[in-house]
Design a protein around this motif. Structure first.
Motif, PDB file in Angstrom:
ATOM      1  N   ARG A 244       0.837  -1.085   0.075  1.00  0.00           N
ATOM      2  CA  ARG A 244       0.269   0.213  -0.013  1.00  0.00           C
ATOM      3  C   ARG A 244       0.890   1.265   0.066  1.00  0.00           C
ATOM      4  O   ARG A 244       0.652   2.124   0.785  1.00  0.00           O
ATOM      5  N   GLY A 245       1.845   1.377  -0.802  1.00  0.00           N
ATOM      6  CA  GLY A 245       2.804   2.427  -0.887  1.00  0.00           C
ATOM      7  C   GLY A 245       3.877   2.705   0.122  1.00  0.00           C
ATOM      8  O   GLY A 245       4.615   3.495   0.357  1.00  0.00           O
ATOM      9  N   GLN A 246       3.854   1.662   0.976  1.00  0.00           N
ATOM     10  CA  GLN A 246       4.812   1.653   2.393  1.00  0.00           C
ATOM     11  C   GLN A 246       5.872   0.600   1.780  1.00  0.00           C
ATOM     12  O   GLN A 246       5.578  -0.317   1.360  1.00  0.00           O
ATOM     13  N   THR A 247       7.254   1.065   2.167  1.00  0.00           N
ATOM     14  CA  THR A 247       8.361  -0.036   2.054  1.00  0.00           C
ATOM     15  C   THR A 247       9.046  -0.062   3.443  1.00  0.00           C
ATOM     16  O   THR A 247       9.381   0.747   4.140  1.00  0.00           O
ATOM     17  N   ILE A 248       9.169  -1.486   3.674  1.00  0.00           N
ATOM     18  CA  ILE A 248       9.785  -1.805   4.985  1.00  0.00           C
ATOM     19  C   ILE A 248      11.243  -2.537   4.573  1.00  0.00           C
ATOM     20  O   ILE A 248      11.174  -3.415   3.933  1.00  0.00           O
ATOM     21  N   TYR A 279       7.371   5.939   3.888  1.00  0.00           N
ATOM     22  CA  TYR A 279       6.070   5.935   3.474  1.00  0.00           C
ATOM     23  C   TYR A 279       6.112   7.789   2.752  1.00  0.00           C
ATOM     24  O   TYR A 279       6.355   8.593   3.740  1.00  0.00           O
ATOM     25  N   LEU A 280       5.954   7.975   1.660  1.00  0.00           N
ATOM     26  CA  LEU A 280       5.881   9.276   0.914  1.00  0.00           C
ATOM     27  C   LEU A 280       7.089   9.964   1.486  1.00  0.00           C
ATOM     28  O   LEU A 280       6.838  11.230   1.795  1.00  0.00           O
ATOM     29  N   GLY A 281       8.135   9.338   1.419  1.00  0.00           N
ATOM     30  CA  GLY A 281       9.426  10.231   1.642  1.00  0.00           C
ATOM     31  C   GLY A 281       9.723  10.318   3.103  1.00  0.00           C
ATOM     32  O   GLY A 281      10.854  10.720   3.545  1.00  0.00           O
ATOM     33  N   GLU A 282       9.018   9.975   3.867  1.00  0.00           N
ATOM     34  CA  GLU A 282       9.302   9.836   5.476  1.00  0.00           C
ATOM     35  C   GLU A 282       9.706   8.563   5.932  1.00  0.00           C
ATOM     36  O   GLU A 282       9.334   7.372   5.233  1.00  0.00           O
ATOM     37  N   ASN A 283      10.681   8.640   6.777  1.00  0.00           N
ATOM     38  CA  ASN A 283      11.409   7.324   7.289  1.00  0.00           C
ATOM     39  C   ASN A 283      11.482   7.322   8.722  1.00  0.00           C
ATOM     40  O   ASN A 283      11.921   8.307   9.573  1.00  0.00           O
ATOM     41  N   VAL A 284      11.267   6.118   9.506  1.00  0.00           N
ATOM     42  CA  VAL A 284      11.550   5.859  10.742  1.00  0.00           C
ATOM     43  C   VAL A 284      12.111   4.554  10.950  1.00  0.00           C
ATOM     44  O   VAL A 284      11.819   3.593  10.326  1.00  0.00           O
ATOM     45  N   LEU A 285      12.872   4.541  12.084  1.00  0.00           N
ATOM     46  CA  LEU A 285      13.811   3.251  12.411  1.00  0.00           C
ATOM     47  C   LEU A 285      13.209   2.772  13.606  1.00  0.00           C
ATOM     48  O   LEU A 285      13.040   3.243  14.846  1.00  0.00           O
ATOM     49  N   LEU A 286      12.358   1.450  13.423  1.00  0.00           N
ATOM     50  CA  LEU A 286      11.821   0.978  14.898  1.00  0.00           C
ATOM     51  C   LEU A 286      12.694   0.094  15.484  1.00  0.00           C
ATOM     52  O   LEU A 286      13.707  -0.541  15.245  1.00  0.00           O
ATOM     53  N   LYS A 287      12.621  -0.057  17.084  1.00  0.00           N
ATOM     54  CA  LYS A 287      13.180  -0.834  17.891  1.00  0.00           C
ATOM     55  C   LYS A 287      12.329  -1.843  18.339  1.00  0.00           C
ATOM     56  O   LYS A 287      11.032  -1.549  18.160  1.00  0.00           O
ATOM     57  N   PRO A 288      12.859  -2.954  18.821  1.00  0.00           N
ATOM     58  CA  PRO A 288      11.811  -3.911  19.339  1.00  0.00           C
ATOM     59  C   PRO A 288      10.656  -3.258  20.308  1.00  0.00           C
ATOM     60  O   PRO A 288      11.120  -2.525  21.327  1.00  0.00           O
ATOM     61  N   GLY A 289       9.539  -3.911  20.201  1.00  0.00           N
ATOM     62  CA  GLY A 289       8.481  -3.379  21.026  1.00  0.00           C
ATOM     63  C   GLY A 289       7.841  -2.128  20.450  1.00  0.00           C
ATOM     64  O   GLY A 289       7.078  -1.592  21.168  1.00  0.00           O
ATOM     65  N   GLN A 290       8.350  -1.748  19.324  1.00  0.00           N
ATOM     66  CA  GLN A 290       7.713  -0.260  18.655  1.00  0.00           C
ATOM     67  C   GLN A 290       6.995  -0.840  17.565  1.00  0.00           C
ATOM     68  O   GLN A 290       7.010  -1.993  16.814  1.00  0.00           O
ATOM     69  N   GLN A 291       5.831   0.111  17.363  1.00  0.00           N
ATOM     70  CA  GLN A 291       4.971  -0.035  16.264  1.00  0.00           C
ATOM     71  C   GLN A 291       4.652   1.464  15.270  1.00  0.00           C
ATOM     72  O   GLN A 291       4.567   2.298  15.961  1.00  0.00           O
ATOM     73  N   ALA A 292       4.777   1.135  14.234  1.00  0.00           N
ATOM     74  CA  ALA A 292       4.713   2.219  13.249  1.00  0.00           C
ATOM     75  C   ALA A 292       3.193   2.337  12.611  1.00  0.00           C
ATOM     76  O   ALA A 292       2.777   1.288  12.096  1.00  0.00           O
ATOM     77  N   LEU A 293       2.538   3.423  12.543  1.00  0.00           N
ATOM     78  CA  LEU A 293       1.218   3.473  12.115  1.00  0.00           C
ATOM     79  C   LEU A 293       1.233   4.416  10.948  1.00  0.00           C
ATOM     80  O   LEU A 293       1.515   5.760  11.119  1.00  0.00           O
ATOM     81  N   VAL A 294       0.643   4.011   9.726  1.00  0.00           N
ATOM     82  CA  VAL A 294       0.732   5.060   8.561  1.00  0.00           C
ATOM     83  C   VAL A 294      -0.694   5.082   8.108  1.00  0.00           C
ATOM     84  O   VAL A 294      -1.367   3.812   7.892  1.00  0.00           O
ATOM     85  N   LYS A 295      -1.342   6.329   7.874  1.00  0.00           N
ATOM     86  CA  LYS A 295      -2.588   6.366   7.622  1.00  0.00           C
ATOM     87  C   LYS A 295      -2.414   6.798   6.111  1.00  0.00           C
ATOM     88  O   LYS A 295      -1.573   7.605   5.518  1.00  0.00           O
ATOM     89  N   ASN A 296      -3.406   6.167   5.138  1.00  0.00           N
ATOM     90  CA  ASN A 296      -3.353   6.404   3.733  1.00  0.00           C
ATOM     91  C   ASN A 296      -3.235   7.892   3.364  1.00  0.00           C
ATOM     92  O   ASN A 296      -4.098   8.535   3.696  1.00  0.00           O
ATOM     93  N   GLY A 297      -2.240   8.262   2.519  1.00  0.00           N
ATOM     94  CA  GLY A 297      -2.136   9.598   2.017  1.00  0.00           C
ATOM     95  C   GLY A 297      -1.495  10.497   3.030  1.00  0.00           C
ATOM     96  O   GLY A 297      -1.637  11.610   2.423  1.00  0.00           O
TER      97      GLY A 297
END
Length: 390
Positions: A244-248, A279-297
């Motif tokens: 859905r437009g996101q890359t991991i 997602y859409l040019g934004e980047n985050v690096l996750l650590k164990p126990g973390q969750q990334a939430l992306v809303k469409n658009g």
């Protein structure tokens, strides 16, 4: 029935004998007691189901996990009247669960050999099997759930095998770029091992498109729905998941992606290692126990701390809810039981649900518990669940 009474029931030898049918006199006693106290039947049946659940080995791990979280908060008293079992570990777990969920609820599930717990509702709807379709590079379709164990297909220099426990494994090293797609139906779940050794578990109504052999400088797959990954470590060849437009992007790690089209956000949860979410040019690096939430658009990635075991409960055969709204609960139920949910024009329910149940339970037993704890009621009509305000 008060919490103290519930505690005593779970540690009462007579009641346990009645639940497990190990003593004729105790069975007769409790059946007569229920005739004299019909208003308590629902409470008794609920505790009876919990006793049987705890006696069934498939529920042991669930109970132990809950017990470890609660044992520092809950003092178990050994002073009980009547015929009591010693407060051995398993019954201690049961008591702590009941006290913990006194403001919520505790779902239950019956094992096949415990037919006496069966609901009075006929035509119980149970979840599907591991229904999965494999689409080869040449377009050939193979129904893996009905395919025999052993070699399923060959492509170039790669052999596709089905193990005795139903998993799919790719062996070999194809020099050609060939893509396969695995699709689970609603009510299905499936596991496969990719050519690089990466282990993948697909939830119901999910898919993964992947190369038969990873050629080049990266390993790239595309998914829909919910998929759990245990990525084989290879620093020289990053592993990328597109949805859905996101890359991991990962090197070697364990993580879960929930990207159903009917969910409001994409959730990427890290269990081990590290992943980068783009997602859409934004980047985050996750650590164990973390969750990334992306809303469409929306090019904002929110990160929050979560309980990974709660997120991957589906992979371990469980529904687990933690302050989960009704619509989210019903989306999970609809996918797993392959049902359609119909809501009233004005849904009044604002409840948040907490609790656990095995995903092998019939849907009626789950809906019954939701009715008890919420402000809605349900009607099952064929493959439809009709939600009504109470």
């Amino acid at each position: 029935m008060q919490e103290k009474d519930i505690f005593n029931l779970l540690t009462d030898e007579s009641f346990c004998n009645y639940c497990l049918k190990t003593n004729v006199e105790d069975v007769e006693y409790w059946e007569n007691w229920l005739k004299e106290n019909p208003s308590e039947r629902e409470n008794i049946e609920s505790q009876k189901a919990l006793v049987i659940l705890l006696a069934h080995e498939t529920a042991t791990q669930v109970a132990q996990n809950e017990y470890r979280k609660l044992q520092q908060r809950i003092q178990l008293s050994g002073k009980n009247s009547g015929k009591l079992f010693p407060l051995i570990r398993r019954w201690g777990i049961a008591a702590s669960l009941i006290i913990s969920f006194s403001l919520g609820y505790y779902f239950y599930h019956k094992a096949q050999r415990n037919q006496q717990i069966a609901s009075t509702i006929s035509n119980k709807i149970v979840p599907g099997n591991a229904r999965v379709m494999l689409i080869l590079a040449n377009g050939q379709k193979i129904e893996l759930n009905t395919a025999a164990s052993g070699t399923v297909a060959r492509q170039s220099n790669t052999t596709i095998r089905k193990t005795n426990d139903g998993r799919i494994i790719y062996d070999g090293d194809s020099k050609n770029i060939l893509y396969n797609t695995a699709i689970t139906a609603r009510g299905g779940k499936f596991e496969l091992t990719l050519a690089d050794g990466t282990k993948v578990t697909l939830d119901a109504a999910s898919s993964i498109r992947y190369p038969v052999s990873f050629i080049g400088k990266e390993r790239k797959v595309e998914i829909t729905g919910q998929v759990y990954f245990e990525v084989a470590h290879n620093p020289a060849k990053p592993f990328r998941v597109l949805t859905r437009g996101q890359t991991i992007e990962v090197l070697g790690t364990h993580f879960n992606v929930n990207a159903y089209d009917d969910e409001p956000v994409i959730k990427t949860t890290l269990l081990e290692g590290s992943v980068k979410v783009n997602y859409l040019g934004e980047n985050v690096l996750l650590k164990p126990g973390q969750q990334a939430l992306v809303k469409n658009g929306i090019s904002i990635i929110r990160v929050s701390a979560v309980d990974p075991e709660l997120v991957v409960a589906w992979k371990n055969g469980l529904f687990r809810f933690n302050k989960t709204d009704l619509l989210s609960v019903m989306r999970q139920i609809a996918r797993w039981y392959d049902m359609e949910v119909i809501y009233p024009e004005a849904l009044k329910n604002t409840d948040l649900f907490e609790g656990s149940t095995l995903r092998s339970a019939n849907v009626q037993s789950i809906l019954k518990q939701l009715e008890v704890t919420g402000h809605v009621k349900f009607e099952v009509d064929g493959n439809k669940i009709i939600v009504r305000n109470k």
